[in-house]
Design a protein around this motif. Structure first.
Motif, PDB file in Angstrom:
ATOM      1  N   UNK A 142     117.763 155.325 -41.623  1.00  0.00           N
ATOM      2  CA  UNK A 142     117.028 155.080 -40.178  1.00  0.00           C
ATOM      3  C   UNK A 142     116.365 153.689 -40.019  1.00  0.00           C
ATOM      4  N   UNK A 143     115.770 153.394 -41.360  1.00  0.00           N
ATOM      5  CA  UNK A 143     114.939 152.047 -41.278  1.00  0.00           C
ATOM      6  C   UNK A 143     115.978 150.864 -41.410  1.00  0.00           C
ATOM      7  N   UNK A 144     116.821 150.858 -42.107  1.00  0.00           N
ATOM      8  CA  UNK A 144     117.864 149.798 -42.031  1.00  0.00           C
ATOM      9  C   UNK A 144     118.613 149.503 -40.827  1.00  0.00           C
ATOM     10  N   UNK A 145     119.130 150.456 -40.262  1.00  0.00           N
ATOM     11  CA  UNK A 145     119.789 150.501 -39.070  1.00  0.00           C
ATOM     12  C   UNK A 145     118.646 150.256 -37.779  1.00  0.00           C
ATOM     13  N   UNK A 146     117.821 150.769 -38.007  1.00  0.00           N
ATOM     14  CA  UNK A 146     116.742 150.640 -36.742  1.00  0.00           C
ATOM     15  C   UNK A 146     116.227 149.191 -36.665  1.00  0.00           C
ATOM     16  N   UNK A 147     116.006 148.726 -37.850  1.00  0.00           N
ATOM     17  CA  UNK A 147     115.292 147.374 -37.992  1.00  0.00           C
ATOM     18  C   UNK A 147     116.488 146.288 -37.561  1.00  0.00           C
ATOM     19  N   UNK A 148     117.717 146.527 -38.047  1.00  0.00           N
ATOM     20  CA  UNK A 148     118.818 145.661 -37.479  1.00  0.00           C
ATOM     21  C   UNK A 148     119.193 145.674 -36.209  1.00  0.00           C
ATOM     22  N   UNK A 149     119.055 146.920 -35.403  1.00  0.00           N
ATOM     23  CA  UNK A 149     119.524 147.053 -34.184  1.00  0.00           C
ATOM     24  C   UNK A 149     118.310 145.787 -33.527  1.00  0.00           C
ATOM     25  N   UNK A 150     117.104 145.836 -33.647  1.00  0.00           N
ATOM     26  CA  UNK A 150     116.209 145.069 -33.064  1.00  0.00           C
ATOM     27  C   UNK A 150     116.299 143.501 -33.583  1.00  0.00           C
ATOM     28  N   UNK A 151     116.474 143.355 -35.051  1.00  0.00           N
ATOM     29  CA  UNK A 151     116.705 142.071 -35.411  1.00  0.00           C
ATOM     30  C   UNK A 151     117.860 141.235 -34.909  1.00  0.00           C
ATOM     31  N   UNK A 152     119.037 142.169 -34.753  1.00  0.00           N
ATOM     32  CA  UNK A 152     120.228 141.463 -34.303  1.00  0.00           C
ATOM     33  C   UNK A 152     120.163 141.161 -32.587  1.00  0.00           C
ATOM     34  N   UNK A 153     119.657 142.038 -32.108  1.00  0.00           N
ATOM     35  CA  UNK A 153     119.451 142.017 -30.741  1.00  0.00           C
ATOM     36  C   UNK A 153     118.622 140.505 -30.370  1.00  0.00           C
ATOM     37  N   UNK A 154     117.545 140.338 -31.287  1.00  0.00           N
ATOM     38  CA  UNK A 154     117.055 139.157 -30.957  1.00  0.00           C
ATOM     39  C   UNK A 154     117.671 138.086 -31.293  1.00  0.00           C
ATOM     40  N   UNK A 155     118.132 137.921 -32.538  1.00  0.00           N
ATOM     41  CA  UNK A 155     118.992 136.918 -33.372  1.00  0.00           C
ATOM     42  C   UNK A 155     120.193 136.290 -32.300  1.00  0.00           C
ATOM     43  N   UNK A 156     120.978 137.480 -31.786  1.00  0.00           N
ATOM     44  CA  UNK A 156     122.316 137.078 -31.242  1.00  0.00           C
ATOM     45  C   UNK A 156     121.843 136.741 -29.534  1.00  0.00           C
ATOM     46  N   UNK A 157     120.913 137.336 -29.168  1.00  0.00           N
ATOM     47  CA  UNK A 157     120.696 137.137 -27.653  1.00  0.00           C
ATOM     48  C   UNK A 157     120.076 135.577 -27.572  1.00  0.00           C
TER      49      UNK A 157
END
Length: 225
Positions: A142-157
């Motif tokens: 949950x921690x790895x996926x949850x943090x990635x969902x936010x981080x990648x959203x910011x990074x990609x956008x």
């Protein structure tokens, strides 16, 4: 005396290598029918996986240093490519145009990459560290996926918006953001079992499982804590 670790240098080197190779590979746009994205997307998700391992095992403070090392390395690489591209080629070298097309990074692309990397990586590390405290070290997935969902959203956008707004049709802009985001997060989810195994192995090898209870999360503070 600071604690020494067996594998921190290796994880750091892999993290920085993935970042630099991804930046170079991003000069090509790939069309895989279901996904349309820059070539660096094939490898870049691994940087988030390594980032998760760094924060989970060694803590936010050490992860912060590695993120800064990656940023400095990426800036140095980009500046070197641009300076070399601006220097006059020898008369019998006919590849100047090819060099500029592949490695002649524009300031806008470089700026987009730096901003997106900085925001995305620190968001990923911060959220993972905070979730570890909240869950008391349980539910790593949950921690790895949850943090990635936010981080990648910011990074990609941020990267796509800063790098390509006004230069490509809006429809392609949206396609790039969605395709990049879905693919990157998909890789993170797919690699979750391997992330579990390597992270637990590292904890045993290093005898470390750091909790950021008293950590200063200021990204500009370069100490270990």
């Amino acid at each position: 005396m600071a604690k020494s670790f067996k594998h921190l240098d290796t994880i750091t080197a892999l993290f920085v290598t993935v970042l630099l190779v991804s930046n170079v590979a991003s000069s090509k746009i790939v069309d895989l029918k279901l996904f349309t994205f820059d070539g660096g997307t094939l490898l870049f998700p691994l940087s988030y996986i390594f980032g998760d391992m760094l924060t989970e095992v060694y803590g936010y403070g050490r992860s912060r240093k590695v993120i800064w090392l990656g940023l400095i390395s990426a800036v140095l690489m980009s500046l070197t490519f641009m300076v070399v591209g601006a220097l006059p080629p020898t008369p019998d070298w006919n590849n100047q145009q090819a060099y500029e097309q592949i490695l002649g990074l524009t300031p806008r692309i470089v700026f987009a990459s730096i901003v997106a990397y900085f925001v995305g990586e620190f968001a990923n590390s911060y959220i993972l560290a905070k979730l570890k405290l909240l869950t008391q070290g349980r539910q790593l997935w949950m921690r790895t996926i949850g943090s990635t969902l936010v981080g990648q959203m910011l990074d990609t956008g941020l990267f796509v918006a800063i790098a390509f707004t006004g230069t490509v049709p809006t429809s392609l802009l949206v396609t790039l953001i969605v395709s990049n985001y879905v693919f990157k997060c998909g890789v993170e989810i797919l690699f979750t079992p391997l992330t579990y195994w390597i992270t637990n192995w590292l904890k045993r090898q290093e005898r470390e499982d750091y909790y950021d209870s008293n950590t200063d999360f200021n990204p500009f503070r370069l100490s270990n804590r």
